[in-house]
Enzyme design. Structure first.
Site, PDB file in Angstrom:
ATOM      1  N   CYS A  56     -15.537 -46.157  66.125  1.00 11.55           N
ATOM      2  CA  CYS A  56     -15.813 -45.651  64.706  1.00 11.55           C
ATOM      3  C   CYS A  56     -16.067 -46.713  63.819  1.00 11.55           C
ATOM      4  CB  CYS A  56     -14.874 -44.799  64.268  1.00 11.55           C
ATOM      5  SG  CYS A  56     -14.657 -44.443  62.638  1.00 11.55           S
TER       6      CYS A  56
ATOM      7  N   ASP B 147      -0.893 -42.310  52.440  1.00  9.64           N
ATOM      8  CA  ASP B 147      -1.391 -42.923  53.414  1.00  9.64           C
ATOM      9  C   ASP B 147      -0.975 -44.376  53.507  1.00  9.64           C
ATOM     10  OD1 ASP B 147      -3.429 -43.287  55.229  1.00  9.64           O
ATOM     11  OD2 ASP B 147      -4.691 -44.376  53.902  1.00  9.64           O
TER      12      ASP B 147
END
Length: 348
Positions: free
Chosen positions: A214, A134
């Site tokens: 979100c 990530d």
């Protein structure tokens, strides 16, 4: 290579991963178009790096042309409690499960490096590896689906029939030519649980996420004031959001986390908003040392806490917000004024 692959899978399990599958770097021919549509629609919000790195994120083979295989791994962080229970306690902050323990970047990367070293010892010095967790333009979820770890559910996260959707993903790119696994098929069926539970309607359609709505994006990536029309829906979520993950029916097969470092720290499972709002920079850094929360900094975190205070509906928190209306950070001060205004409205 078949024997090496089987030993790799066995070693991955011994190291602590719940699953290990393999795909080729060019296994995602449709990804460039999907990513382009996402960026063109503006769904990436302020995450400009997604647009800037489309060449690599849309084509893993371009990230390291010498790589012949991608080893995708999953590590479980399944919570031992219902992460939605905290939403019934508005005076306390809801922190996403993954952020309540040690920073997963450090934990998973160390495990990946251990597995990569084993692989090089077995394969020989002429081979090479690179590990990713990530922190590079690697489309982990898409690669995980291509490798057969699971499928990208309607909430766009990876889901598995073997371990649900509570898992961190890591990748090992290697010059080894390993046999690829078959991609997993979609098992979402007609279920809409993840779509319907979203507080901010962040899914314009199944399998499509508008990050601008979100709560995970808003509390972590979004800089400056959050749009006022979304603040109420944030509730007491102050770092991330687990709603769509928590309601997935496939979590009935979730497996327990193997690494205690990923377990929730007691002080982060249900922290008092009043205490968090009063953190100065040094106190913030001390409390979140070793946590991914530290990355967003005190000001953005306290901004989130103030939105939660404004949503709490508890008058005892109003003076806490009032103290921060003069905060040196303009976004924090604005969030404090908004929080105070919510209590003024209640008294009318």
């Amino acid at each position: 290579m078949t024997d090496l692959k089987q030993r790799l899978i066995t070693e991955a399990d011994a190291v602590g991963f719940v699953a290990c599958r393999i795909c080729k770097p060019d296994a995602l021919p449709d990804l460039p178009d999907r990513l382009k549509d996402f960026i063109t629609a503006g769904y990436h919000g302020q995450m400009g790096w997604m647009a800037e790195r489309m060449r690599w994120r849309g084509n893993p083979a371009a990230l390291w042309p010498e790589a012949k295989s991608v080893i995708m791994l999953a590590e479980s962080y399944t919570p031992e409690y219902d992460p939605l229970d905290i939403l019934n306690h508005p005076e306390r902050g809801a922190i996403s499960v993954y952020a309540q323990g040690r920073d997963y970047h450090d934990v998973v990367k160390k495990r990946l490096k251990r597995l990569a070293r084993w692989l090089l010892d077995e394969a020989g010095k002429d081979e090479q590896v690179k590990v990713f967790v990530d922190t590079a333009p690697v489309p982990e979820k898409a690669l995980g689906a291509a490798a057969g770890l699971g499928w990208q559910g309607k909430h766009t996260n990876l889901v598995s029939r073997d371990w649900g959707n509570w898992a961190f993903l890591g990748a090992i790119f290697t010059t080894l030519d390993l046999e690829a696994d078959a991609a997993e098929v979609d098992h979402c069926g007609s279920c809409r649980a993840c779509l319907d539970v979203c507080p901010t309607d962040a899914f314009p359609a199944p399998y499509r996420l508008d990050a601008r709505r979100c709560i995970s994006y808003l509390t972590i990536e979004h800089k400056g004031p959050v749009p006022e029309n979304l603040r109420r829906q944030m509730g007491n979520r102050i770092y991330g959001c687990d709603d769509c993950l928590a309601v997935c029916p496939w979590n009935k097969f979730a497996v327990a986390a193997r690494d205690m470092r990923l377990s929730s720290r007691p002080e982060l499972t249900a922290p008092h908003l009043a205490e968090l709002a009063q953190l100065d920079d040094a106190e913030f850094r001390a409390l979140f040392s070793g946590s991914p929360i530290k990355r967003i900094g005190r000001d953005r975190f306290v901004r989130n806490v103030l939105y939660a205070i404004g949503n709490a509906g508890q008058s005892a928190l109003a003076p806490v917000a009032a103290e921060l209306t003069r905060d040196p950070d303009p976004t924090v001060a604005e969030a404090a004024r908004w929080a105070v205004a919510q209590y003024v409205d209640q008294c009318r």
